[in-house]
Design a protein around this motif. Sequence first.
Motif, PDB file in Angstrom:
ATOM      1  N   ILE A 158       0.843  -1.201   0.000  1.00  0.00           N
ATOM      2  CA  ILE A 158       0.000   0.000   0.000  1.00  0.00           C
ATOM      3  C   ILE A 158       0.876   1.248   0.000  1.00  0.00           C
ATOM      4  O   ILE A 158       0.606   2.231  -0.712  1.00  0.00           O
ATOM      5  CB  ILE A 158      -0.939  -0.007   1.215  1.00  0.00           C
ATOM      6  CG1 ILE A 158      -1.952  -1.149   1.086  1.00  0.00           C
ATOM      7  CG2 ILE A 158      -1.664   1.327   1.358  1.00  0.00           C
ATOM      8  CD1 ILE A 158      -2.848  -1.307   2.291  1.00  0.00           C
ATOM      9  N   GLY A 159       1.955   1.218   0.795  1.00  0.00           N
ATOM     10  CA  GLY A 159       2.869   2.359   0.813  1.00  0.00           C
ATOM     11  C   GLY A 159       3.523   2.598  -0.533  1.00  0.00           C
ATOM     12  O   GLY A 159       3.735   3.738  -0.940  1.00  0.00           O
ATOM     13  N   ILE A 160       3.838   1.508  -1.251  1.00  0.00           N
ATOM     14  CA  ILE A 160       4.414   1.657  -2.590  1.00  0.00           C
ATOM     15  C   ILE A 160       3.426   2.366  -3.506  1.00  0.00           C
ATOM     16  O   ILE A 160       3.792   3.285  -4.262  1.00  0.00           O
ATOM     17  CB  ILE A 160       4.805   0.281  -3.150  1.00  0.00           C
ATOM     18  CG1 ILE A 160       6.019  -0.272  -2.397  1.00  0.00           C
ATOM     19  CG2 ILE A 160       5.102   0.369  -4.653  1.00  0.00           C
ATOM     20  CD1 ILE A 160       6.424  -1.669  -2.819  1.00  0.00           C
ATOM     21  N   ARG A 161       2.174   1.955  -3.469  1.00  0.00           N
ATOM     22  CA  ARG A 161       1.158   2.608  -4.316  1.00  0.00           C
ATOM     23  C   ARG A 161       0.971   4.078  -3.931  1.00  0.00           C
ATOM     24  O   ARG A 161       0.790   4.948  -4.798  1.00  0.00           O
ATOM     25  CB  ARG A 161      -0.167   1.852  -4.195  1.00  0.00           C
ATOM     26  CG  ARG A 161      -0.120   0.439  -4.756  1.00  0.00           C
ATOM     27  CD  ARG A 161      -1.525  -0.154  -4.819  1.00  0.00           C
ATOM     28  NE  ARG A 161      -1.481  -1.524  -5.302  1.00  0.00           N
ATOM     29  CZ  ARG A 161      -1.391  -2.591  -4.526  1.00  0.00           C
ATOM     30  NH1 ARG A 161      -1.337  -2.442  -3.209  1.00  0.00           N
ATOM     31  NH2 ARG A 161      -1.357  -3.803  -5.038  1.00  0.00           N
ATOM     32  N   GLU A 162       0.998   4.362  -2.628  1.00  0.00           N
ATOM     33  CA  GLU A 162       0.833   5.748  -2.193  1.00  0.00           C
ATOM     34  C   GLU A 162       2.004   6.614  -2.663  1.00  0.00           C
ATOM     35  O   GLU A 162       1.815   7.762  -3.076  1.00  0.00           O
ATOM     36  CB  GLU A 162       0.710   5.800  -0.678  1.00  0.00           C
ATOM     37  CG  GLU A 162      -0.603   5.231  -0.150  1.00  0.00           C
ATOM     38  CD  GLU A 162      -0.662   5.261   1.364  1.00  0.00           C
ATOM     39  OE1 GLU A 162       0.385   5.533   1.995  1.00  0.00           O
ATOM     40  OE2 GLU A 162      -1.751   5.000   1.912  1.00  0.00           O
ATOM     41  N   ARG A 163       3.206   6.083  -2.602  1.00  0.00           N
ATOM     42  CA  ARG A 163       4.360   6.861  -3.080  1.00  0.00           C
ATOM     43  C   ARG A 163       4.261   7.117  -4.580  1.00  0.00           C
ATOM     44  O   ARG A 163       4.572   8.214  -5.059  1.00  0.00           O
ATOM     45  CB  ARG A 163       5.654   6.118  -2.763  1.00  0.00           C
ATOM     46  CG  ARG A 163       5.987   6.049  -1.291  1.00  0.00           C
ATOM     47  CD  ARG A 163       7.322   5.350  -1.071  1.00  0.00           C
ATOM     48  NE  ARG A 163       7.570   5.128   0.340  1.00  0.00           N
ATOM     49  CZ  ARG A 163       8.054   6.035   1.175  1.00  0.00           C
ATOM     50  NH1 ARG A 163       8.353   7.239   0.703  1.00  0.00           N
ATOM     51  NH2 ARG A 163       8.254   5.763   2.445  1.00  0.00           N
ATOM     52  N   ALA A 164       3.832   6.099  -5.317  1.00  0.00           N
ATOM     53  CA  ALA A 164       3.678   6.289  -6.763  1.00  0.00           C
ATOM     54  C   ALA A 164       2.622   7.339  -7.058  1.00  0.00           C
ATOM     55  O   ALA A 164       2.815   8.231  -7.897  1.00  0.00           O
ATOM     56  CB  ALA A 164       3.323   4.964  -7.423  1.00  0.00           C
ATOM     57  N   ALA A 165       1.483   7.269  -6.365  1.00  0.00           N
ATOM     58  CA  ALA A 165       0.405   8.242  -6.599  1.00  0.00           C
ATOM     59  C   ALA A 165       0.841   9.655  -6.222  1.00  0.00           C
ATOM     60  O   ALA A 165       0.442  10.637  -6.861  1.00  0.00           O
ATOM     61  CB  ALA A 165      -0.835   7.842  -5.806  1.00  0.00           C
ATOM     62  N   ALA A 166       1.666   9.780  -5.170  1.00  0.00           N
ATOM     63  CA  ALA A 166       2.120  11.105  -4.750  1.00  0.00           C
ATOM     64  C   ALA A 166       2.968  11.790  -5.810  1.00  0.00           C
ATOM     65  O   ALA A 166       3.072  13.017  -5.831  1.00  0.00           O
ATOM     66  CB  ALA A 166       2.915  10.991  -3.448  1.00  0.00           C
ATOM     67  N   HIS A 167       3.560  11.007  -6.702  1.00  0.00           N
ATOM     68  CA  HIS A 167       4.388  11.573  -7.771  1.00  0.00           C
ATOM     69  C   HIS A 167       3.735  11.400  -9.140  1.00  0.00           C
ATOM     70  O   HIS A 167       4.429  11.369 -10.163  1.00  0.00           O
ATOM     71  CB  HIS A 167       5.771  10.930  -7.756  1.00  0.00           C
ATOM     72  CG  HIS A 167       6.539  11.203  -6.490  1.00  0.00           C
ATOM     73  ND1 HIS A 167       7.169  12.398  -6.242  1.00  0.00           N
ATOM     74  CD2 HIS A 167       6.722  10.446  -5.379  1.00  0.00           C
ATOM     75  CE1 HIS A 167       7.736  12.361  -5.050  1.00  0.00           C
ATOM     76  NE2 HIS A 167       7.475  11.190  -4.495  1.00  0.00           N
TER      77      HIS A 167
END
Length: 406
Positions: A367-376
């Motif tokens: 989930i953290g990986i997806r959130e980091r991707a979405a943040a950028h």
Amino acid sequence: MPALGRRVRRLRGARPWVVDLGLTVLVQLAVTMPFVLPREPGLPPVTWASYAVTTLGVVPLVWRRRRPVLVLVAILLIGGVYKVAMDGPGQPLPYAGLMAFYTVAVQCPARVRAAVGAGSVVAVAASVGLGTGTARELSFTLFCAGAAYALGRLQDTRQAYTAAVEDRAAQLERANRIEAEQAVAQERARIAREMHDILSHAVSIMIVQAEAGPVAVRRAPERAEAAFEAISETGREAMAQLRTMLGVLREADGPAPREPQPGVAALPALLDRVRRGGPEIAYEETGEVRGLPSAVDTAVYRIVQEALTNVVRHARARRVGVRLHHGARELVVTVTDDGRGPADGDGRGGHGGGVGRGGGHGGHGLIGIRERAAAHGGTARCGPRRDGPGFEVRVVLVTSPLEVGS
């Protein structure tokens, strides 16, 4: 001037009935002057009855805010009685009537003001007719009434403007407070995500190395020594990163150390630590390699770190591939392994327990990986490999600021 300003603010903050009582006393003092000053010879003497009627025409001002129209009517009626029935001294200005008319202009709606204005013109004309009957007196009285009305409307406009400004200021204060609370919540979430990545990776590597240590002591002592060195190095790095990240929360112990967060340049050291007692890792960078924005640089490191943590904890893989491809406006991060792949329906398998095909929902790390991707402005796919057994994490990060959020 500052002292006058303080007095005005104290007067505004006083209770309305105190202010009205004070104005009534002031008007009473004004209408008393003709009764105490010496009179010219030939004028009728001053009587207590005429003074009592004059006072009766001032007292209603105490209730001017509650019933402005009734107060004005009462004052006009008492003034008419004084002109008709009393032979007392006259007043330079109709103080009480002007104050009541001012209050009507401030507090009453437009329809009421129009009706009161028409009635007041008739009353003024009748009063002048009972007195001197001259156009000069009529015009002067109407001018005074018009001035009182204009001042009342100006005061009403000023009060409405002040209320709007105060309401706007309150809204801005609430908006700033909400924005600050949201910023605090986002920062807490960011710190929690960073702590999860650091601790999860460090603990996983340390557990793997610790489990491999006893076996290596019996079979290959040199590998056991390398494993214990990897545990120590991993722990020290985790402590350094946590100290840097959490230092901003410490104020009592002085300034905290400020070190840059790890980025792409730190990936080789990360991969070396995972290799010690772990899987073989192949690393490559392709495309037009260039510097990245600091936020993207850190995000790449954390994504690779979390992907490797999942490999160590769940996959039981022998080989891992880490690839960074630099495109014109984006960076593609791919981490693949040849391990057990995603978990099956009954919970057996690897990579977070429950990551289905197509990058379904997984553990907190994924989930953290997806959130980091979405943040950028990017995307993340976490699921089974398309070209063979194992698992694949593929993240696309936008590196051009103009593209983020588009």
